[in-house]
Design a protein around this motif. Sequence first.
Motif, short mmCIF file in Angstrom:
data_model
loop_
_atom_site.label_atom_id
_atom_site.label_comp_id
_atom_site.label_asym_id
_atom_site.label_seq_id
_atom_site.Cartn_x
_atom_site.Cartn_y
_atom_site.Cartn_z
N VAL A 1 0.89 -1.36 0.05
CA VAL A 1 -0.07 -0.08 0.03
C VAL A 1 0.78 1.11 -0.08
O VAL A 1 0.67 2.33 -0.78
N ALA A 2 1.90 1.47 0.67
CA ALA A 2 2.76 2.40 0.72
C ALA A 2 3.39 2.77 -0.52
O ALA A 2 3.67 3.77 -0.93
N GLU A 3 3.80 1.59 -1.30
CA GLU A 3 4.34 1.74 -2.56
C GLU A 3 3.24 2.29 -3.58
O GLU A 3 3.42 3.54 -4.42
N LEU A 4 1.96 2.09 -3.38
CA LEU A 4 1.10 2.50 -4.15
C LEU A 4 0.62 4.06 -3.90
O LEU A 4 0.59 4.77 -4.81
N ALA A 5 0.75 4.35 -2.70
CA ALA A 5 0.60 5.68 -2.08
C ALA A 5 1.80 6.57 -2.88
O ALA A 5 1.63 7.68 -3.30
N ARG A 6 3.11 6.08 -2.80
CA ARG A 6 3.87 6.92 -3.33
C ARG A 6 3.83 7.16 -4.89
O ARG A 6 4.08 8.11 -5.30
N LEU B 1 -5.34 3.61 1.80
CA LEU B 1 -4.44 4.23 0.81
C LEU B 1 -4.41 5.99 1.12
O LEU B 1 -3.41 6.43 1.05
N ALA B 2 -5.44 6.39 1.31
CA ALA B 2 -5.50 7.77 1.63
C ALA B 2 -4.57 8.14 2.96
O ALA B 2 -3.80 9.19 3.04
N ALA B 3 -4.83 7.30 3.98
CA ALA B 3 -3.86 7.65 5.10
C ALA B 3 -2.42 7.51 4.96
O ALA B 3 -1.49 8.16 5.29
N GLU B 4 -1.75 6.48 3.87
CA GLU B 4 -0.88 6.29 3.60
C GLU B 4 -0.04 7.46 2.70
O GLU B 4 1.03 8.25 2.88
N MET C 1 -4.91 -8.14 5.64
CA MET C 1 -5.35 -6.63 4.99
C MET C 1 -5.17 -5.88 5.94
O MET C 1 -6.02 -4.74 6.41
N SER C 2 -4.01 -5.76 6.76
CA SER C 2 -3.70 -4.73 7.50
C SER C 2 -2.09 -4.70 7.69
O SER C 2 -1.27 -5.50 7.24
N ASP C 3 -1.80 -3.54 8.53
CA ASP C 3 -0.37 -3.19 8.76
C ASP C 3 -0.15 -3.09 10.30
O ASP C 3 -0.71 -2.05 10.88
N ASP D 1 0.36 2.98 14.83
CA ASP D 1 1.52 4.01 15.36
C ASP D 1 2.02 4.84 14.63
O ASP D 1 2.46 6.19 14.89
N ARG D 2 2.03 4.69 13.19
CA ARG D 2 2.81 5.54 12.07
C ARG D 2 1.83 7.03 11.91
O ARG D 2 2.21 7.80 11.59
N LEU D 3 0.60 6.54 12.42
CA LEU D 3 -0.49 7.74 11.97
C LEU D 3 -0.10 8.93 12.92
O LEU D 3 -0.84 9.93 12.36
#
Length: 214
Positions: free
Chosen positions: A36-41, A66-69, A144-146, A151-153
Motif C-alpha cells: 500500500v505504501a508503494e501505491l501511495a508513493r 491508501l488515503a492514510a498512506e 489486510m492490515s499493517d 503507530d505511524r499515523l
Amino acid sequence: MTAFADLLAERTHSRVLVPTHPGFGGTPRPAGLTGVAELARLYVTMLDELALTNVTVIGNSFGGWLAAEIALCASPRVSAAVIVNGIGIEVDGHPMTDISGFTLAEIQSYSWHDPGKAPAPPAGARTGPSPDVLALIGYTGPSMSDPALADRLCDVDVPVHVLWGESDRIVDSAYGKAYAAAIPSSTFTTLPRTGHLPQLETPEELLGALLAAG
C-alpha cells in the motif's frame, strides 16, 4: 466510486480524479507495486506530474488505508484527507472481518445496512473470491492490515476527517474511532443507517458530512 465522484464534482465544482488501482478491474500490476505504501508513493508522483495543488484525498475501505498512506507521504500537494470506513490498522477486540474467501454477494451482505438494497451481482459472476479481492490481497497481504500503521499515523500533519457507517460489519464503528484517535488532526463522524460503502448506500448523507466539515 464513479457515481459519487460525479455527484461530488457537481455539488462542489471541483475536479475529481478517480483512478483505477493497478491490478484492479483486470488491469496489470507492475512487479514493483508490492504494498500500500508503494501505491501511495505512485499516486503522490502522479500529483507531482499533474502539478496539482490543494488536493483532498478521499478513500473508502482499502482506499481509506491508501488515503492514510498518502497523507503520511507529507506531500505539499495534499492539504487534507478523508478516510471512509477505512481498513489497515489493527484494533484489539475489533478485528476486521476476513473477506478473503468471500464472493461478491457475501461481501455485499456484510457491507450494507440493508443488504436487501444491495445491487444484485452481475449475471455470470464467479462463485469464488472476486478478481478485485485477489488484487486487494496482493497489496495488503492476507491479513489486510499493517500492525505498524496505527503507530505511524501520529506523523500525519494534515487535517483528516474519518467517516464511518454505523452498520458496517466489515470494520465496526469502534474500529473507526480508533482510526481517528490515532491521527492528531482528525475528526470523526458517524453515518446512521449506513454500512461499509456510504458512497453507494447513502451518497447524499456522505456528501453532506463532507461539506459540513468544509
